[in-house]
Design an enzyme around this catalytic site. Structure first.
Site, PDB file in Angstrom:
ATOM      1  N   SER A 284       0.751  -1.271  -0.033  1.00 41.41           N
ATOM      2  CA  SER A 284       0.013  -0.022   0.027  1.00 41.41           C
ATOM      3  C   SER A 284       0.938   1.219  -0.105  1.00 41.41           C
ATOM      4  CB  SER A 284      -0.817   0.098   1.207  1.00 41.41           C
ATOM      5  OG  SER A 284      -0.092   0.501   2.421  1.00 41.41           O
ATOM      6  N   ASP A 285       0.333   2.478  -0.404  1.00 37.23           N
ATOM      7  CA  ASP A 285       0.899   3.633  -0.081  1.00 37.23           C
ATOM      8  C   ASP A 285       0.885   3.900   1.549  1.00 37.23           C
ATOM      9  OD1 ASP A 285       2.185   6.130  -0.440  1.00 37.23           O
ATOM     10  OD2 ASP A 285       1.048   6.519  -2.369  1.00 37.23           O
ATOM     11  N   TYR A 286       1.592   5.071   1.956  1.00 38.25           N
ATOM     12  CA  TYR A 286       1.503   5.542   3.311  1.00 38.25           C
ATOM     13  C   TYR A 286       0.348   5.653   3.898  1.00 38.25           C
ATOM     14  CZ  TYR A 286       3.980   8.028   7.256  1.00 38.25           C
ATOM     15  OH  TYR A 286       4.433   8.276   8.262  1.00 38.25           O
TER      16      TYR A 286
END
Length: 572
Positions: A284-286
């Protein structure tokens, strides 16, 4: 080296590697199967967890909260930590103090160079030189791997056609063919032809998918487009990177067909794995996982299940998978086999990197002394920068400048070494970058005189300048009035034969969360240029920018304009 893994795993690694009849895939399967069979459910879930490291202090790592989680097998990798010494200390916790002894993977945003910083990706794309771009990634991998990093969150291959979007600076522009070729070149540069070598790193293609098509250029905004346009214009660079062998891919923040990419099964499984045959892992992204909560997609446990079912393997920062999946298994909402599948892909990545053979292979402190930010790498960064510049106008053939007489150098970006590397240069040595002033003075030493004045601040609004110069990229704001700064510049301009104005954007006016509604040069800088033109001297605009700017007035009035983007450590 004295590293203890599970006894059976050690046996399998030795036997598998010594058996020439078994191919690489078979050996990897045997090793990963053996590890999975000995892991608890909680340890498998731990491999899916990717927190940010923060700044470990060497010698004190084992006293931190993260260290306790590592020892308990609750972490699969870390990011935002650098230096071989720090990473070695943290890796030691995983391979010598955890029950499983499984090494960590260490990531960083190595976007356009490591400490030797190359031009921003949008600038690199303007070179149209794929070998040059591949070489920039190769040097970045060499430096990053020498300093302990084995995974980069790059390349960013998002097609973008709206210059208001801040992250246009990180991509290769609007063309899917050029973007696809650059995606391939970057993956080759990072991963080389042997991912198990100690000077290559795993690439992570981002942001999958369509992140650059946010409505109105507003970061994180809705994306809504037909599948025809997706497949023909926006998806090709992702597929090109996958075809080149990229080891991982990052899910984007935006929605695709009304479903967040982080939990979009059509995107992460049907297209990525079934259509394209991707074998790596998806991160995932942050906080991308828990951000789905605010969009009404469910609570932490619900979005975690939906993300895993969709094909997400690793959770960056949110710890949603870590804290909810075991309970979801007991409640029958997810199966342990689905967790096994995700864990397997993380373990396979570590195997491909050679971490089960030598978990400290990237932790040789001697390598960093000679391979990071050395003269040869900086020379290549300088050469690459010159090939990314774009000459927009040269009326009267003012350029190239004559190495004689007096040159007036003015503008807020003229003596701004901290800004030369541009956005997403997280490992850069800002204080050692070369400013335009320093570079010009050295090039003209003993031949011509350089007269300098700042001329203006970046923007009259101090708050805007502060926001645009964050992360240590100060422009050293001058407290004098705009008129006082202009008058000083006009005075030196009258003594010069030619005027060079270094103006445009600061480094952080583009990048994440840096969308702009007005994509012109700030008014106070334009006022400076107008005043300098009135002197009657020839004017050269050296334009610093992380995006295409609206330059109608400048193109009509300034005789020479060269777009230098942000050229990196050696920009000046």
């Amino acid at each position: 080296m004295n590293v203890k893994l599970f006894p059976f795993v050690v046996f399998i690694v030795i036997v598998g590697c010594s058996n020439p009849s078994s191919n690489k895939s078979d050996r990897m399967t045997v090793v990963v199967d053996s590890i999975l069979n000995q892991m608890t459910l909680e340890e498998k879930i731990g491999q899916l967890n990717l927190p940010s490291a923060g700044e470990f202090v060497t010698g004190q790592a084992e006293n931190s909260d993260l260290a306790k989680k590592i020892e308990k097998g609750m972490i699969g990798g870390l990011f935002n930590i650098k230096t071989a010494a720090r990473i070695r200390e943290v890796q030691k916790l995983a391979v010598e103090k955890s029950r499983t002894k499984i090494p960590l993977i260490f990531g960083m945003d190595v976007i356009h160079g490591y400490e030797s910083v190359f031009p921003i990706p949008l600038g690199l794309s303007c070179s149209w030189d794929l070998k040059l771009i591949e070489r920039s990634a190769r040097i970045a991998a060499q430096e990053a791997s020498a300093d302990g990093i084995n995974w980069t969150f790059s390349p960013m291959v998002d097609i973008s056609r709206d210059a208001r979007w801040g992250r246009i600076s990180e991509g290769s522009g609007e063309d899917p063919y050029l973007g696809s070729q650059i995606a391939r070149a970057m993956v080759r540069g990072y991963q080389g032809n042997d991912l198990s070598a100690n000077n290559t790193i795993m690439s992570c293609v981002k942001h999958y998918a369509l992140y650059g098509a946010a409505e109105a250029g507003r970061d994180y905004n809705t994306v809504d487009m037909s599948h025809h346009r997706m497949y023909n214009e926006y998806l090709p660079p992702y597929k090109a990177a996958i075809d080149e062998g990229a080891g991982s891919i990052m899910a984007s923040f935006n929605e695709v067909d009304g479903i967040p990419a982080t939990a979009n099964k059509w995107l992460l499984t049907d297209v990525l794995r079934k259509e394209w045959g991707f074998k790596g892992f998806v991160v995932s992204d942050y906080t991308g996982l828990t951000e789905m909560i605010e969009h009404g997609y469910g609570d932490t446990a619900t979005v975690s299940v939906k993300a895993l079912e969709a094909g997400l393997d690793m959770d960056m920062v949110s710890e949603g998978l870590l804290n909810t999946l075991a309970r979801s298994v007991k409640e029958g909402k997810i199966s342990e086999q689905q967790i096994n599948n995700a864990c397997r892909r993380i373990l396979e990545a570590k195997y491909k990197l050679g971490l089960f053979t030598d978990p400290y292979k990237y932790c040789n402190v001697e390598r960093a002394k000679s391979e990071v930010f050395n003269a040869a790498n900086r020379a290549e960064a300088r050469s690459t920068a010159t090939q990314s510049f774009v000459l927009l106008k040269n009326q009267g053939e003012i350029l190239p400048l004559k190495k004689a007489g007096a040159i007036a150098l003015v503008g807020p970006l003229a003596d701004a070494k901290e800004n030369m590397t541009g956005t997403w240069s997280v490992a850069a040595r800002f204080a050692e970058s070369i400013s335009v002033k320093a570079g010009l003075e050295k090039a003209l030493e003993g031949k011509a005189k350089v007269l300098y004045a700042k001329g203006s601040n970046l923007d009259e609004d101090e708050a805007i300048e502060e926001r645009a110069t964050m992360f240590g990229k100060t422009l050293h704001r001058d407290k004098r009035t705009a008129e006082e700064l202009r008058n000083e510049a006009i005075a030196i301009a009258k003594k010069a034969d030619v005027i060079v104005v270094a103006a445009g954007e600061a480094a952080e006016m583009s990048g994440e969360a840096s969308s702009r509604t007005n994509i012109q040069i700030p008014e106070t800088q334009r006022d400076l240029i107008k005043a300098l033109l009135k002197t009657g001297k020839p004017v050269v605009l050296v334009l610093f920018t992380g995006r295409p700017l609206a330059l109608k007035w400048e193109s009509e009035n300034v005789p020479a304009i060269v777009n230098v983007w942000f050229g990196g450590s050696e920009a000046g």
